[in-house]
Structure formats: C-alpha cells, structure tokens
Scaffold this active site. Structure first.
Site, PDB file in Angstrom:
ATOM      1  N   GLU A  30       0.831  -1.211   0.000  1.00 32.65           N
ATOM      2  CA  GLU A  30       0.000   0.000   0.000  1.00 32.65           C
ATOM      3  C   GLU A  30       0.861   1.255   0.000  1.00 32.65           C
ATOM      4  OE1 GLU A  30      -1.379   1.981   3.358  1.00 32.65           O
ATOM      5  OE2 GLU A  30      -1.082   0.291   4.725  1.00 32.65           O
ATOM      6  N   LYS A 164      -4.002  -1.834  14.524  1.00 33.32           N
ATOM      7  CA  LYS A 164      -3.217  -0.922  15.331  1.00 33.32           C
ATOM      8  C   LYS A 164      -3.784  -0.825  16.735  1.00 33.32           C
ATOM      9  CE  LYS A 164      -3.666   1.552  11.890  1.00 33.32           C
ATOM     10  NZ  LYS A 164      -4.097   2.708  11.124  1.00 33.32           N
TER      11      LYS A 164
HETATM   12  N1  PSU Z   1      -1.126   1.581   9.626  1.00 35.09           N
HETATM   13  C1  PSU Z   1       0.000   2.307   9.717  1.00 35.09           C
HETATM   14  N2  PSU Z   1       0.116   3.414   8.950  1.00 35.09           N
HETATM   15  C2  PSU Z   1      -0.877   3.793   8.106  1.00 35.09           C
HETATM   16  C3  PSU Z   1      -2.081   3.024   8.002  1.00 35.09           C
HETATM   17  C4  PSU Z   1      -2.147   1.917   8.790  1.00 35.09           C
HETATM   18  O1  PSU Z   1       0.904   1.996  10.477  1.00 35.09           O
HETATM   19  O2  PSU Z   1      -0.703   4.794   7.416  1.00 35.09           O
HETATM   20  C5  PSU Z   1      -3.148   3.419   7.021  1.00 35.09           C
HETATM   21  C6  PSU Z   1      -3.503   2.228   6.129  1.00 35.09           C
HETATM   22  O3  PSU Z   1      -3.431   2.660   4.788  1.00 35.09           O
HETATM   23  C7  PSU Z   1      -4.936   1.906   6.490  1.00 35.09           C
HETATM   24  C8  PSU Z   1      -5.439   3.277   6.861  1.00 35.09           C
HETATM   25  O4  PSU Z   1      -5.660   1.306   5.447  1.00 35.09           O
HETATM   26  O5  PSU Z   1      -4.372   3.819   7.613  1.00 35.09           O
HETATM   27  C9  PSU Z   1      -6.713   3.235   7.634  1.00 35.09           C
HETATM   28  O6  PSU Z   1      -7.232   4.522   7.741  1.00 35.09           O
HETATM   29  P1  PSU Z   1      -8.698   4.731   8.315  1.00 35.09           P
HETATM   30  O7  PSU Z   1      -8.620   4.337   9.749  1.00 35.09           O
HETATM   31  O8  PSU Z   1      -8.966   6.195   8.112  1.00 35.09           O
HETATM   32  O9  PSU Z   1      -9.604   3.869   7.498  1.00 35.09           O
END
Ligand code: PSU
Ligand code: MN
Length: 308
Positions: A30, A164
């Site tokens: 990603e 996370k």
């Molecule tokens: N985990 C990380 N860094 C990130 C992300 C996840 O350590 O940048 C990103 C991933 O791209 C994930 C996104 O899909 O955050 C999720 O964002 P949201 O919670 O807004 O859906």
C-alpha cells in the site's frame, strides 16, 4: 477480476506485468503508509527496503498508488521517491479511488483501495503494517474503517501486524467475524497489537506455515467463499514495544486528537504522528520493522500460492 473497463485506467509496471504473465509470485504494497503514515525520508527508505525484501524472497513487489489519475500497479524507484516526497497527496479508500482517477489526482491507497487495485491486476497477496478498524469510542463517532468491509468483499490476503493498538481490537475482531473475514494469527495463539507481540485477545484462527495460509486461501476460493483474509503477524521480539508501555502513549495521543477536534480520515494519521513524537521515534522504528516482517511473510505466501 473486475471489468475490463477498469484496465483503461491502470498502468502495470513492466517487471510486475512480466511476473503476472509468468504466474510468478507478486506481492502488493500500500502507499498511504508512505504518503500519510510516516515522515520523509523514513517513508522513502521503508518503501525501498520493503520492496527489496520481497525481491530477495523471490517475489515481485508492486507498490500501488494513484499518480495523476492513473492507478499504478508497481512504481519505478523514481515514481516511488516522488510519491514519498509529494505534498498534498490524497488518502484514498473505496469511496474516493474513482474520484482521484476522474480528477487526475495523486494519492496513497489505503488497505481498502490497495486490495481493490490488487484484485484488478490479479494480485492475491498484499503486505502492510496495520489495517484500519473500529476506533475506540466508535459507538459515538461511528468511525469504522472501510478496510473491514473491503476484507469482507475482495479476495486478497492481507498480511498485517494486526489492528493498530490505537483501535479497539476487540470490536474490530467482532466486526470481522460478523462480516465473515477469517483472521489468522501467524504462529501465535493471541492477536498481536501492532507495536506489541501480544494483545489480551485470543486469535480466532492460527496457522504456523506460509504454505498452510496459501492452502487455506485456495480452499476458501474453491468453496466459493470469496472474501479477503487477514493475517496477523507479530512484530519480531527484538523490535517490539510491550503493550503496557504503549498504553499510556496511546491514551495521550487519543486525548490530543479529541482536544484538537480531529475527525474522519485525519484521525489515523494524527494518532500515528502524535505517537511517533511521544515515543521519540521509537514507534516509527517498530513500525518499519513490522512492515518488513510482513513483507517477508507475504512473499513466502505468494510463493506458496504460485507453487514455488
Ligand atoms: N497503519 C500504519 N500506517 C498507516 C495506516 C495503517 O501503520 O498509514 C493506514 C492504512 O493505509 C490503512 C489506513 O488502510 O491507515 C486506515 O485509515 P482509516 O482508519 O482512516 O480507514
Ligand atoms: Mn476512519
């Protein structure tokens, strides 16, 4: 596969196209982690190292992003560097991927958008750091990542270090179960918690071999159970920050987000950045180590799927 009409908007980097044509293993990566998840120049170094690790493991790396409205499946080193340096890139998920294409914008793809693009290109394995999930307090904010719905509908294996620890891991597991997404901890009976190897929550499923993960995926597809699959791979022991030590930091970051009135897509990047500052960069070191660890496992799964 998505309709052929999508192919008009996709550029497949030559080495990736060759690997796909030969049925050789390919691992998608990603790019929101590059544009929004880590600061320059660590983001650039991480992106380069992760690709190198995948290549060393015998698979072709394909970093996915949208550049000037083109869906890129694999970036050249120059394109990757430019994305890592770019300012104002969008954070693209299922809701706005098509917008970026229509408006010729540039953006990092989240887990959800990367899964969509990977499937369009015929890539079955994808490595990341952590997925988005159910945020703490979601019963009030309704903040549940589109990553979870994507896992429920798009047949791609996502190798992560779990959800996370800034998320509500228990609620995230509940939603994944409801939506029919298998969650497999690699070599562990408990769910990892991103920076930490262990969370208090039992792993729904456990497998100890990359080949077994590939076999499970193949079997599900043969049964017509076409959703994605989440692999939770604990960070190596040498790089982990124990959960007890992260708890206070996460709470402080959350309080800062509430105080600053951060909402929507900005929440995850804000929390990651604040935690990086509060841990003096230690969280970033762990974050990089776990992405590398996931890339290695993803390459092994891709090789097993390709029968190599
Ligand atoms: N985990 C990380 N860094 C990130 C992300 C996840 O350590 O940048 C990103 C991933 O791209 C994930 C996104 O899909 O955050 C999720 O964002 P949201 O919670 O807004 O859906
Ligand atoms: Mn969200």
């Amino acid at each position: 596969m998505s309709p052929d009409s999508a192919m008009a908007f996709i550029d497949i980097f030559e080495p990736v196209a060759q690997a796909l044509a030969a049925g050789a293993p390919v691992v998608a990566l990603e790019s929101t982690i590059i544009t929004h998840g880590m600061p320059w120049p660590d983001n650039s170094r991480m992106a380069e190292n992760v690709e190198r690790i995948i290549a060393e493991e015998g698979a072709a790396p394909a970093t996915i992003a949208v550049v000037d409205g083109r869906i890129k499946i694999g970036l050249s080193p120059a394109e990757r560097e430019a994305l890592a340096k770019s300012q104002g890139a969008m954070k693209l998920s299922r809701a706005d991927l098509g917008f970026a294409v229509a408006e010729r914008r540039t953006g990092g793809t989240t887990v959800a958008a990367t899964m969509i693009a990977a499937r369009m290109a015929g890539i079955q394995v994808f490595a990341t750091g952590g997925i988005g999930g159910v945020h703490k307090g979601a019963e009030l904010s309704f903040d549940i990542s589109a990553d979870l719905d994507e896992l429920a509908r798009t047949p791609v294996i996502v190798v992560s270090a779990g959800a996370k620890a800034i998320l509500d891991i228990e609620k995230t597991l509940e939603v994944l179960e409801t939506r029919g997404v298998p969650v497999v901890a690699y070599g562990s009976d408990v769910m990892p918690a991103f920076w930490s190897r262990r969370s208090p929550y039992p792993a729904p499923l456990r497998l100890d071999e990359a080949a077994a993960i590939a076999g499970f995926f193949r079997t599900r597809r043969a049964l017509g159970l076409d959703s994605g699959m989440l692999i939770a791979n604990p960070v190596p022991e040498a790089d982990e920050i124990p959960a007890e030590r992260m708890a206070g930091t996460i709470a402080a970051a959350q309080a800062a987000a509430t105080k600053a009135g951060v909402s929507g897509k900005a929440v995850t990047p804000f929390l990651l950045k604040t935690i990086l500052e509060l841990t003096d960069g230690e969280s970033l070191k762990t974050n990089i180590a776990l992405v590398e660890n996931n890339a290695r496992l993803a390459a092994r799964i891709a090789r097993a799927l390709a029968g190599r």
